[in-house]
Design a protein around this motif. Structure first.
Motif, short mmCIF file in Angstrom:
data_model
loop_
_atom_site.label_atom_id
_atom_site.label_comp_id
_atom_site.label_asym_id
_atom_site.label_seq_id
_atom_site.Cartn_x
_atom_site.Cartn_y
_atom_site.Cartn_z
N PHE A 72 0.80 -1.21 0.00
CA PHE A 72 0.00 0.00 0.00
C PHE A 72 0.84 1.27 0.00
O PHE A 72 0.35 2.32 -0.34
N ARG A 140 -2.54 5.91 -7.55
CA ARG A 140 -3.21 5.05 -6.57
C ARG A 140 -4.73 5.24 -6.61
O ARG A 140 -5.48 4.29 -6.44
N GLN A 141 -5.17 6.48 -6.86
CA GLN A 141 -6.61 6.74 -6.97
C GLN A 141 -7.19 6.12 -8.24
O GLN A 141 -8.30 5.61 -8.24
N TRP A 143 -5.83 3.52 -10.04
CA TRP A 143 -5.68 2.07 -10.03
C TRP A 143 -5.37 1.61 -8.61
O TRP A 143 -4.22 1.35 -8.26
N PRO A 144 -6.41 1.48 -7.78
CA PRO A 144 -6.16 1.05 -6.39
C PRO A 144 -5.64 -0.38 -6.36
O PRO A 144 -5.97 -1.19 -7.23
N ARG A 146 -5.29 -4.16 -5.62
CA ARG A 146 -6.29 -5.22 -5.39
C ARG A 146 -5.63 -6.32 -4.57
O ARG A 146 -5.28 -7.38 -5.08
#
Length: 178
Positions: A72, A140-141, A143-144, A146
């Motif tokens: 993350f 990141r917004q 393509w968060p 998974r």
């Protein structure tokens, strides 16, 4: 002033490391390297070889972070480490006079002083770092990740973000001060 900036950078390194301590060693090891490199930038310790070794170690820590860091936070932390590696390498090359080196004047000409160059590297490095960090947030917004793992807690994110900002900004300002 350089001592205050150096201590600020050390505090940033401790904050980054503290945000990772409950994690496994591969996730906090790059931040321990960054803290050690910040400690090596002691004002008055003009050993360029140490700075070059620190820049190489930070480059390796950046690659390690990209490979084994927290899913993350790895991109943002890799940007922080890469900025620190670049700033450490520039410090080794420029050899600013406040670190005990000859200063820019010794490398360029006798009538050129570090004070003439001071705002440029600071503003450029902080601006590039800010743009790169903003790019990480935008990606990141869009393509968060998974991943089924739990994201880091608020405390860990706060410590990491604050620590990274303190270290990079303190290093950039130390580079730019005459």
């Amino acid at each position: 002033m350089h001592e205050v900036l150096w201590v600020t950078g050390l505090v940033g390194g401790v904050l980054c490391l503290a945000g990772h301590l409950p994690s496994p060693v591969p996730q906090w090891l790059p931040h321990a390297v960054a803290l050690a490199c910040m400690a090596a930038m002691t004002p008055g310790a003009g050993d360029r070889g140490l700075w070059v070794a620190g820049a190489v170690a930070l480059g390796g820590a950046t690659l390690w972070e990209l490979r084994a860091g927290c899913v993350f936070r790895r991109a943002a932390e890799a940007v922080n480490l890469a900025a620190m590696a670049l700033l450490t390498a520039v410090t080794a090359v420029v050899g600013q006079s406040h670190h005990g080196g000859a200063g820019v004047a010794g490398l360029v000409s006798a009538d050129f002083t570090p004070a003439e160059l001071a705002p440029g590297p600071v503003l450029l490095s902080v601006a590039c770092w800010s743009v790169a960090r903003a790019g990480v947030v935008l990606v990141r917004q869009a393509w968060p990740p998974r991943i089924t793992a739990l994201p880091p807690g608020r405390r860990a994110r706060l410590l990491g973000e604050a620590g990274g900002a303190l270290m990079v900004t303190a290093m950039a300002v130390m580079l730019g001060l005459p």
